[in-house]
Write a protein that holds these residues in place. Structure first.
Motif, PDB file in Angstrom:
ATOM      1  N   VAL A 357       0.865  -1.183   0.000  1.00  0.00           N
ATOM      2  CA  VAL A 357       0.000   0.000   0.000  1.00  0.00           C
ATOM      3  C   VAL A 357       0.900   1.231   0.000  1.00  0.00           C
ATOM      4  CG1 VAL A 357      -1.633   1.360   1.369  1.00  0.00           C
ATOM      5  CG2 VAL A 357      -1.951  -1.113   1.126  1.00  0.00           C
ATOM      6  N   GLU A 358       0.566   2.211  -0.847  1.00  0.00           N
ATOM      7  CA  GLU A 358       1.333   3.454  -0.910  1.00  0.00           C
ATOM      8  C   GLU A 358       0.388   4.646  -0.818  1.00  0.00           C
ATOM      9  OE1 GLU A 358       5.170   2.603  -3.677  1.00  0.00           O
ATOM     10  OE2 GLU A 358       3.235   2.440  -4.681  1.00  0.00           O
ATOM     11  N   PHE A 359       0.721   5.574   0.047  1.00  0.00           N
ATOM     12  CA  PHE A 359       0.025   6.858   0.128  1.00  0.00           C
ATOM     13  C   PHE A 359       1.010   7.948  -0.277  1.00  0.00           C
ATOM     14  CE2 PHE A 359      -2.324   4.320   3.264  1.00  0.00           C
ATOM     15  CZ  PHE A 359      -3.645   4.607   2.935  1.00  0.00           C
ATOM     16  N   THR A 360       0.616   8.813  -1.195  1.00  0.00           N
ATOM     17  CA  THR A 360       1.463   9.927  -1.604  1.00  0.00           C
ATOM     18  C   THR A 360       0.908  11.220  -1.024  1.00  0.00           C
ATOM     19  OG1 THR A 360       2.177   8.847  -3.639  1.00  0.00           O
ATOM     20  CG2 THR A 360       2.396  11.238  -3.538  1.00  0.00           C
ATOM     21  N   PHE A 361       1.775  11.934  -0.293  1.00  0.00           N
ATOM     22  CA  PHE A 361       1.412  13.211   0.300  1.00  0.00           C
ATOM     23  C   PHE A 361       2.099  14.330  -0.481  1.00  0.00           C
ATOM     24  CE2 PHE A 361       0.795  10.127   3.639  1.00  0.00           C
ATOM     25  CZ  PHE A 361      -0.339  10.570   4.301  1.00  0.00           C
ATOM     26  N   GLY A 362       1.340  15.355  -0.834  1.00  0.00           N
ATOM     27  CA  GLY A 362       1.876  16.497  -1.565  1.00  0.00           C
ATOM     28  C   GLY A 362       1.584  17.797  -0.851  1.00  0.00           C
ATOM     29  N   LYS A 363       2.008  18.898  -1.482  1.00  0.00           N
ATOM     30  CA  LYS A 363       1.847  20.239  -0.906  1.00  0.00           C
ATOM     31  C   LYS A 363       2.477  20.330   0.479  1.00  0.00           C
ATOM     32  CE  LYS A 363      -0.624  21.948  -4.298  1.00  0.00           C
ATOM     33  NZ  LYS A 363      -1.085  23.230  -4.730  1.00  0.00           N
ATOM     34  N   ILE A 364       3.609  19.619   0.658  1.00  0.00           N
ATOM     35  CA  ILE A 364       4.301  19.620   1.942  1.00  0.00           C
ATOM     36  C   ILE A 364       5.144  20.882   2.039  1.00  0.00           C
ATOM     37  CG2 ILE A 364       5.965  18.419   3.403  1.00  0.00           C
ATOM     38  CD1 ILE A 364       5.118  15.809   1.975  1.00  0.00           C
ATOM     39  N   VAL A 365       4.855  21.715   3.030  1.00  0.00           N
ATOM     40  CA  VAL A 365       5.562  22.988   3.159  1.00  0.00           C
ATOM     41  C   VAL A 365       6.812  22.867   4.020  1.00  0.00           C
ATOM     42  CG1 VAL A 365       3.447  24.315   2.814  1.00  0.00           C
ATOM     43  CG2 VAL A 365       4.122  23.675   5.133  1.00  0.00           C
ATOM     44  N   GLN A 366       6.917  21.800   4.803  1.00  0.00           N
ATOM     45  CA  GLN A 366       8.069  21.623   5.679  1.00  0.00           C
ATOM     46  C   GLN A 366       9.281  21.150   4.860  1.00  0.00           C
ATOM     47  OE1 GLN A 366       5.085  20.249   6.130  1.00  0.00           O
ATOM     48  NE2 GLN A 366       4.254  21.007   8.054  1.00  0.00           N
ATOM     49  N   HIS A 367      10.424  21.746   5.153  1.00  0.00           N
ATOM     50  CA  HIS A 367      11.653  21.342   4.466  1.00  0.00           C
ATOM     51  C   HIS A 367      12.586  20.548   5.379  1.00  0.00           C
ATOM     52  CE1 HIS A 367      10.747  23.611   0.842  1.00  0.00           C
ATOM     53  NE2 HIS A 367      10.379  24.630   1.612  1.00  0.00           N
ATOM     54  N   ALA A 368      12.117  20.211   6.565  1.00  0.00           N
ATOM     55  CA  ALA A 368      12.902  19.389   7.476  1.00  0.00           C
ATOM     56  C   ALA A 368      12.925  17.950   6.969  1.00  0.00           C
ATOM     57  CB  ALA A 368      12.300  19.439   8.880  1.00  0.00           C
TER      58      ALA A 368
END
Length: 394
Positions: A357-368
C-alpha cells in the motif's frame, strides 16, 4: 507522579499486539498501578471486556470519530483505534471511573514486548500461584523470561486457554508478577531503566496524566503518544494499523514501512509512504490455529485471513493525494485530524499473501527531514521502519 505527595492510582493498560490497534494492540488486561512515595503495587485486575458497553457513549473529538468511528467512546477495546494516546487515555479513564466508581490519576500503557525487556533485567519470574496454575494447566511455561514471554502471551496462551476471560486473567497475573519483581528490587536499576527507556523509544510505553500541569510537561515528549502538539516534529509521518479481523492474527503479520522522498512538485515537497504487509500464518491456518486466533469468520473475514485498516498521517497542512495498492491507483478514505492529512485503506491477506500500500502526500511545506512513527507490533521496530529512500530527480 510517583506519589511523593500522597498515593497515586493509575490505570495500567496492557496492549495486546496480536490484535492491532493504532497505539499498539487491543487493551486486553487492565489493572490499577498504585505509586506511594516511589513504591509500586498492582491491584484491581480486570479486563476491557468486563467494562462492557458505554451507554451513553463517552464523548470524543468529532474529527477522530469520523476517522475511527463511534466505537472510540463505546468500547474499552477500541479507545486506541486512534493513534492519539491522550484521547485514548482520557476516554479509558472516563470508562473505568464510570464502571468502577474509582478515580484514577492517569493512564499508563505497556505491551508484552516491554514486559520482556523488563524480565531481561529482573530475571525470570515463577508462575506458581494456584490461580495461575489452574489457568495455565500443563501447556504453558511455569517460568517466564525475556526470551519466552512474548510468544507465551501473544500466541501460546490461545492454544492452551479457550476462554477469553481466563486469557485476560493470565495476562493480568503475569503483569502482577513482573511488577512485583520490580517492586522487590530484582535486577539492577541501570538495566531496568534501560528496559523502560527502550520501550518508550519504541512507543511501547505511553503515559498520560489527568492533572493538566503534569500533562503539559508530558506532552513535550514522545512518551505522550500524541499525534499533535509540541512532541511532533515538523515533517512527521505516521503509519498505524487497526485490526479488522476481530481476532489475534496480527501475531503472524510481518510489515515494513518506508518513506520515499519524491521529486518536488510546484515548489512543494512530496513524499510517498510505502507499507508492505505479509501474512506469515501457515497455509492451513484456518484449521491448525485456534478459532479464537483466526476469528473463525465471525466478522466476515475467512479464517486464516487478516484484515487490516492502514492509517497514514502526513505533516500539518499537507494533502494526501493518492493511494496505490500493488502499484495500481485505488480508492481510499481521506480525512483530516488537527490539520494533519489522513488516508485510510483496508486490505486482506490470505496465508502467505503480501500486499503493498502506498500513500502519496503532496503540498508539503516543511523542508525538514521527514520522520516516521509506526504502530509498535510484535516485530522489532528496526525491522519495520526502513531507511528513507530518495527519488532520482532531474
Amino acid at each position: 507522579m510517583l506519589g511523593s505527595d500522597g498515593p497515586r492510582n493509575y490505570l495500567l493498560v496492557i496492549q495486546n499486539n496480536a490484535e492491532s490497534r493504532s497505539s499498539g494492540g487491543i487493551p486486553g488486561a487492565l489493572a490499577i498501578l498504585t505509586l506511594d512515595e516511589g513504591k509500586l503495587s498492582l491491584s484491581g485486575q480486570s479486563s476491557a471486556s468486563s467494562i462492557g458497553v458505554m451507554n451513553p457513549v463517552v464523548p470524543t473529538e468529532p474529527q477522530q470519530v469520523q476517522i475511527f468511528s463511534g466505537r472510540l467512546g463505546k468500547f474499552m477495546q477500541d479507545v486506541n483505534l486512534t493513534p492519539d494516546f491522550p484521547t485514548a487515555a482520557s476516554t479509558a479513564q472516563k470508562m473505568w471511573e464510570r464502571k468502577t466508581g474509582q478515580r484514577v490519576d492517569g493512564v499508563i500503557s505497556v505491551d508484552p514486548i516491554v514486559l520482556g525487556y523488563v524480565l531481561q533485567s529482573t530475571g525470570p519470574v515463577s508462575l506458581n500461584q494456584p490461580d495461575l496454575l489452574s489457568i495455565a494447566g500443563s501447556s504453558l511455561p511455569l517460568e517466564l523470561t525475556g526470551a519466552n514471554v512474548v510468544q507465551t502471551l501473544l500466541s501460546e496462551v490461545y492454544a492452551a486457554v479457550d476462554e477469553p476471560e481466563l486469557q485476560d486473567s493470565y495476562f493480568a497475573s503475569v503483569a502482577q508478577e513482573v511488577f512485583s519483581a520490580i517492586s522487590l528490587g530484582k535486577g539492577d536499576s541501570t538495566g531496568l531503566l534501560a528496559a523502560i527507556s527502550r520501550g518508550a523509544e519504541e512507543n511501547r510505553v505511553l503515559v498520560w496524566s489527568a492533572l493538566q500541569e503534569e500533562q503539559a510537561v508530558i506532552s513535550r515528549y514522545a512518551v505522550s503518544g500524541s499525534v499533535t502538539g509540541p512532541s511532533i516534529s515538523p515533517a512527521q509521518f505516521g503509519v498505524y494499523f487497526n485490526d479488522g479481523t476481530g481476532a489475534k492474527m496480527d501475531y503472524y503479520v510481518k510489515r515494513t514501512v518506508q518513506l520515499i522522498k519524491e521529486c518536488p512538485k510546484d515548489g512543494y515537497e512530496q513524499t510517498t509512504v510505502r507499507v508492505t504487509s505479509t501474512n506469515s500464518a501457515p497455509a492451513d491456518a484456518a484449521t491448525s490455529l485456534p478459532p479464537y486466533v483466526t476469528g473463525d469468520g465471525i466478522f466476515g473475514v475467512p479464517p486464516g485471513t487478516v484484515q487490516t485498516n492502514i492509517v497514514a498521517y502526513g505533516p500539518v497542512q499537507a494533502n494526501v493525494e493518492m493511494a496505490k495498492l500493488d502499484g495500481q491507483k485505488t480508492e481510499f478514505a481521506p480525512h483530516l485530524h488537527s490539520s494533519r492529512p489522513v488516508g485510510v485503506l483496508a486490505i486482506r491477506l490470505a496465508p502467505g499473501e503480501s500486499k503493498i500500500v502506498e500513500f502519496t502526500f503532496g503540498k508539503i511545506v516543511q523542508h525538514a527531514e521527514p520522520e516516521l512513527v509506526v504502530t509498535p507490533t510484535v516485530q522489532d521496530v528496526k525491522d519495520v521502519t526502513l531507511p528513507t529512500e530518495n527519488a532520482t530527480c532531474p
